[in-house]
Design an enzyme around this catalytic site. Sequence first.
Site, short mmCIF file in Angstrom:
data_model
loop_
_atom_site.label_atom_id
_atom_site.label_comp_id
_atom_site.label_asym_id
_atom_site.label_seq_id
_atom_site.Cartn_x
_atom_site.Cartn_y
_atom_site.Cartn_z
N SER A 129 0.81 -1.22 0.00
CA SER A 129 0.00 0.00 0.00
C SER A 129 0.84 1.27 0.00
CB SER A 129 -0.94 0.01 1.22
OG SER A 129 -1.78 -1.11 1.21
N HIS A 131 0.22 4.79 4.23
CA HIS A 131 -0.51 5.32 3.08
C HIS A 131 -0.17 6.80 2.86
CE1 HIS A 131 -3.95 2.12 3.33
NE2 HIS A 131 -2.76 1.59 3.18
#
Length: 198
Positions: free
Chosen positions: A126, A177
């Site tokens: 991610s 993220h």
Amino acid sequence: MCLEEFRKEPATIVLIIINIAVFLMVEFTGLSQDTLHMLDWGAAYAPLIVENGEFYRLFTSMFLHFGIEHLLNNMLVLFVLGSRLERVIGKVRFMIVYLAGGMAGSVISLLVDLRQGEYAVSAGASGAVFAVMGAMIYVVIRNKGRLQDLSVRQILVLAAFSLYFGFASSGVDNAAHMGGLAAGFLLAVFCYHRRKRT
């Protein structure tokens, strides 16, 4: 078609293959949703990184996924955005964005864990995928708000939705993220130079 795609964006395809191959090896030797098994394969965990000096986990965790859904979600976004970004900035610069951005996400995740004193086992592409997203935002902005079939509004909505989904879900490494997104944007500033039309 597959051969043509590989010629256009080899780095993206290779990264997807590596992630899938690692996932299959993890599954064949245990379960990808088994925390201890994932630690054996190199998932990130602050105490092991800091106290034991296992800094390699900041890198290896980028190629591990907790379950098939986790893998498929990341690989789908990587294929859609990565293929576009690689065509624009080239495979070498794309790899720099992906790997360096992913590492930045891992480091920021580690620092947040250490600051909060709450340690969770972390894994997934991610951070690197968000780095690709961040780089894509910069590239689209530099191209006057549109690149091929992608507009700045579309990419910003995708980024906002992805971040919101992370914060609205439990067990998601949002620090990775956000760190990856910011790092990808900054890396693109140095990696991407818009070609002037003559």
